[in-house]
Motif scaffolding. Sequence first.
Motif, PDB file in Angstrom:
ATOM      1  N   GLY A 152      70.076  12.155   8.026  1.00  0.00           N
ATOM      2  CA  GLY A 152      71.138  13.120   8.300  1.00  0.00           C
ATOM      3  C   GLY A 152      70.618  14.534   8.165  1.00  0.00           C
ATOM      4  N   LYS A 153      71.523  15.503   7.995  1.00  0.00           N
ATOM      5  CA  LYS A 153      71.155  16.914   7.905  1.00  0.00           C
ATOM      6  C   LYS A 153      71.491  17.486   6.530  1.00  0.00           C
ATOM      7  CE  LYS A 153      72.027  18.147  12.783  1.00  0.00           C
ATOM      8  NZ  LYS A 153      72.858  19.031  13.650  1.00  0.00           N
ATOM      9  N   VAL A 154      70.555  18.275   5.996  1.00  0.00           N
ATOM     10  CA  VAL A 154      70.782  19.004   4.744  1.00  0.00           C
ATOM     11  C   VAL A 154      70.455  20.475   4.989  1.00  0.00           C
ATOM     12  CG1 VAL A 154      69.953  19.404   2.393  1.00  0.00           C
ATOM     13  CG2 VAL A 154      70.409  17.069   3.178  1.00  0.00           C
ATOM     14  N   ALA A 155      71.400  21.358   4.670  1.00  0.00           N
ATOM     15  CA  ALA A 155      71.179  22.799   4.847  1.00  0.00           C
ATOM     16  C   ALA A 155      70.600  23.394   3.577  1.00  0.00           C
ATOM     17  CB  ALA A 155      72.484  23.498   5.187  1.00  0.00           C
ATOM     18  N   THR A 202      77.013  30.287   4.997  1.00  0.00           N
ATOM     19  CA  THR A 202      77.415  28.894   4.782  1.00  0.00           C
ATOM     20  C   THR A 202      78.596  28.526   5.668  1.00  0.00           C
ATOM     21  OG1 THR A 202      76.672  29.029   2.477  1.00  0.00           O
ATOM     22  CG2 THR A 202      78.114  27.200   3.043  1.00  0.00           C
ATOM     23  N   THR A 203      79.551  29.443   5.805  1.00  0.00           N
ATOM     24  CA  THR A 203      80.701  29.196   6.682  1.00  0.00           C
ATOM     25  C   THR A 203      80.238  28.894   8.098  1.00  0.00           C
ATOM     26  OG1 THR A 203      82.144  30.619   5.346  1.00  0.00           O
ATOM     27  CG2 THR A 203      82.808  30.208   7.631  1.00  0.00           C
ATOM     28  N   ASP A 204      79.299  29.697   8.594  1.00  0.00           N
ATOM     29  CA  ASP A 204      78.771  29.491   9.946  1.00  0.00           C
ATOM     30  C   ASP A 204      77.994  28.180  10.049  1.00  0.00           C
ATOM     31  OD1 ASP A 204      79.868  31.919  10.645  1.00  0.00           O
ATOM     32  OD2 ASP A 204      77.967  33.027  10.500  1.00  0.00           O
ATOM     33  N   THR A 205      77.212  27.872   9.010  1.00  0.00           N
ATOM     34  CA  THR A 205      76.404  26.657   9.019  1.00  0.00           C
ATOM     35  C   THR A 205      77.283  25.412   9.011  1.00  0.00           C
ATOM     36  OG1 THR A 205      74.580  27.774   7.880  1.00  0.00           O
ATOM     37  CG2 THR A 205      74.618  25.370   7.780  1.00  0.00           C
ATOM     38  N   LEU A 206      78.353  25.435   8.214  1.00  0.00           N
ATOM     39  CA  LEU A 206      79.279  24.302   8.178  1.00  0.00           C
ATOM     40  C   LEU A 206      79.968  24.108   9.524  1.00  0.00           C
ATOM     41  CD1 LEU A 206      80.947  24.920   4.685  1.00  0.00           C
ATOM     42  CD2 LEU A 206      79.340  23.092   5.259  1.00  0.00           C
ATOM     43  N   ALA A 207      80.337  25.218  10.153  1.00  0.00           N
ATOM     44  CA  ALA A 207      81.019  25.143  11.447  1.00  0.00           C
ATOM     45  C   ALA A 207      80.101  24.602  12.541  1.00  0.00           C
ATOM     46  CB  ALA A 207      81.544  26.519  11.830  1.00  0.00           C
ATOM     47  N   ALA A 208      78.824  24.979  12.457  1.00  0.00           N
ATOM     48  CA  ALA A 208      77.869  24.589  13.502  1.00  0.00           C
ATOM     49  C   ALA A 208      77.272  23.205  13.281  1.00  0.00           C
ATOM     50  CB  ALA A 208      76.750  25.620  13.586  1.00  0.00           C
ATOM     51  N   ASN A 209      77.458  22.676  12.059  1.00  0.00           N
ATOM     52  CA  ASN A 209      76.846  21.389  11.731  1.00  0.00           C
ATOM     53  C   ASN A 209      77.870  20.512  11.005  1.00  0.00           C
ATOM     54  OD1 ASN A 209      73.683  21.911  12.227  1.00  0.00           O
ATOM     55  ND2 ASN A 209      74.568  23.721  11.245  1.00  0.00           N
ATOM     56  N   GLY A 210      78.803  20.004  11.772  1.00  0.00           N
ATOM     57  CA  GLY A 210      79.858  19.192  11.183  1.00  0.00           C
ATOM     58  C   GLY A 210      79.371  17.901  10.569  1.00  0.00           C
ATOM     59  N   ASP A 211      78.109  17.528  10.870  1.00  0.00           N
ATOM     60  CA  ASP A 211      77.560  16.276  10.360  1.00  0.00           C
ATOM     61  C   ASP A 211      76.644  16.473   9.151  1.00  0.00           C
ATOM     62  OD1 ASP A 211      75.714  17.673  11.855  1.00  0.00           O
ATOM     63  OD2 ASP A 211      74.883  15.910  12.876  1.00  0.00           O
ATOM     64  N   LEU A 239      80.541  16.558   1.030  1.00  0.00           N
ATOM     65  CA  LEU A 239      79.099  16.571   1.212  1.00  0.00           C
ATOM     66  C   LEU A 239      78.453  16.837  -0.151  1.00  0.00           C
ATOM     67  CD1 LEU A 239      77.976  19.889   2.986  1.00  0.00           C
ATOM     68  CD2 LEU A 239      80.156  19.587   1.850  1.00  0.00           C
ATOM     69  N   THR A 240      77.207  16.459  -0.281  1.00  0.00           N
ATOM     70  CA  THR A 240      76.499  16.631  -1.544  1.00  0.00           C
ATOM     71  C   THR A 240      76.004  18.064  -1.648  1.00  0.00           C
ATOM     72  OG1 THR A 240      75.796  14.325  -1.573  1.00  0.00           O
ATOM     73  CG2 THR A 240      74.559  15.846  -2.950  1.00  0.00           C
ATOM     74  N   ALA A 241      76.578  18.831  -2.562  1.00  0.00           N
ATOM     75  CA  ALA A 241      76.221  20.237  -2.733  1.00  0.00           C
ATOM     76  C   ALA A 241      75.585  20.430  -4.099  1.00  0.00           C
ATOM     77  CB  ALA A 241      77.444  21.130  -2.600  1.00  0.00           C
ATOM     78  N   ILE A 242      74.404  21.051  -4.113  1.00  0.00           N
ATOM     79  CA  ILE A 242      73.673  21.306  -5.354  1.00  0.00           C
ATOM     80  C   ILE A 242      73.352  22.796  -5.438  1.00  0.00           C
ATOM     81  CG2 ILE A 242      71.556  20.842  -6.663  1.00  0.00           C
ATOM     82  CD1 ILE A 242      71.490  18.081  -5.366  1.00  0.00           C
ATOM     83  N   GLY A 243      73.677  23.406  -6.577  1.00  0.00           N
ATOM     84  CA  GLY A 243      73.418  24.824  -6.784  1.00  0.00           C
ATOM     85  C   GLY A 243      72.266  25.065  -7.745  1.00  0.00           C
ATOM     86  N   PHE A 244      72.103  26.328  -8.127  1.00  0.00           N
ATOM     87  CA  PHE A 244      71.038  26.706  -9.055  1.00  0.00           C
ATOM     88  C   PHE A 244      71.558  27.832  -9.945  1.00  0.00           C
ATOM     89  CE2 PHE A 244      66.943  27.502 -10.779  1.00  0.00           C
ATOM     90  CZ  PHE A 244      66.126  26.438 -10.410  1.00  0.00           C
ATOM     91  N   ASP A 245      71.299  27.717 -11.240  1.00  0.00           N
ATOM     92  CA  ASP A 245      71.739  28.630 -12.305  1.00  0.00           C
ATOM     93  C   ASP A 245      73.092  28.179 -12.860  1.00  0.00           C
ATOM     94  OD1 ASP A 245      69.444  30.230 -12.439  1.00  0.00           O
ATOM     95  OD2 ASP A 245      70.120  31.461 -10.772  1.00  0.00           O
TER      96      ASP A 245
END
Length: 313
Positions: A152-155, A202-211, A239-245
């Motif tokens: 799949g895709k991971v941003a 991120t808003t743009d990336t989510l819109a452009a990559n629904g998968d 979706l699996t979201a991982i942050g930092f800090d």
Amino acid sequence: MKNLLKTMLATSVLALATSTVSAGEIAVIVKTTSSNFWQNVNKGATAAIGEQSEHTMSFNGPATESAVADQVSLVENAINRGVSAIVLAPSDPEALAPAVKRAFEAGIPVAIIDSGLAEGNEKYYQTFLSTDNCAAGEQAAKMMIENAGSSGKVAVMSYVAGVGSEIGRVGCFTKYIEDNSDIEIVGPLYSQSQMATALNQTTDTLAANGDLIGIFGANEPTAIGMGRAIEQAGKAGQLTAIGFDGNADLQDMVKSGTLLATAVQGSFQMGELGVNAVIDLLAGEKVTDFIDNGVVMVTKENIDSPEAQNVLY
């Protein structure tokens, strides 16, 4: 000359160890005392001191990280009063180098933490403690694959291209994904450490990559912007979201399920391991040139544990 310097270093540390193994002050000097991150370093240093009875500890730092001259003065004052050892987080790699050199010449062992000195000054301190950003990136990537799957895709939402921490953190995240899965990487996109920019990207990336199956925000402002965009798009938990800090915003996102986890640098460990390193030096023991203070992957399941609470701020 290189061998001579090594001999001088070994001799000065050995002489110090034999003469100051009795009680002495360990000066912990950080970038500022006005942040929770550095207060966590203080907690770790205090814990290390509490494990033994021979040495005492002082904890100091300027009012702000930009008060570099004040930090130089704190190091100079520690040298002048004859402390046994110094644990230092230098605010400026060039400005603090002469003071560290003077400590070396005075036979005072120094452990550098968090940020390094300017290149060429390695011979004046005995060990460097910091986050291994490559290992941290790999740890986040491993969790991503374990939870999102191997295709799949991971941003990747990054911050400033070419910064040392970014090269390790994002570069090793990406390489681990590529080497251990069939995941397609989207990005990285660079927020310049601006939360609003990260939110829009991120808003743009989510819109452009629904998968998308996953997304990684590689530092605090980027991860916060990323998380808010996920929430605004109604995709929290999808979706699996991982942050930092580990600031309060990111903690809330972990608790709500917007983020599966956030990778938090071991500030408590930085203080604890830094003090332990100079105690070992004072006892005549060897320490390694580099000590990784580690990263804690904070999740909803472990966020209230002592391990997580020691690094969150």
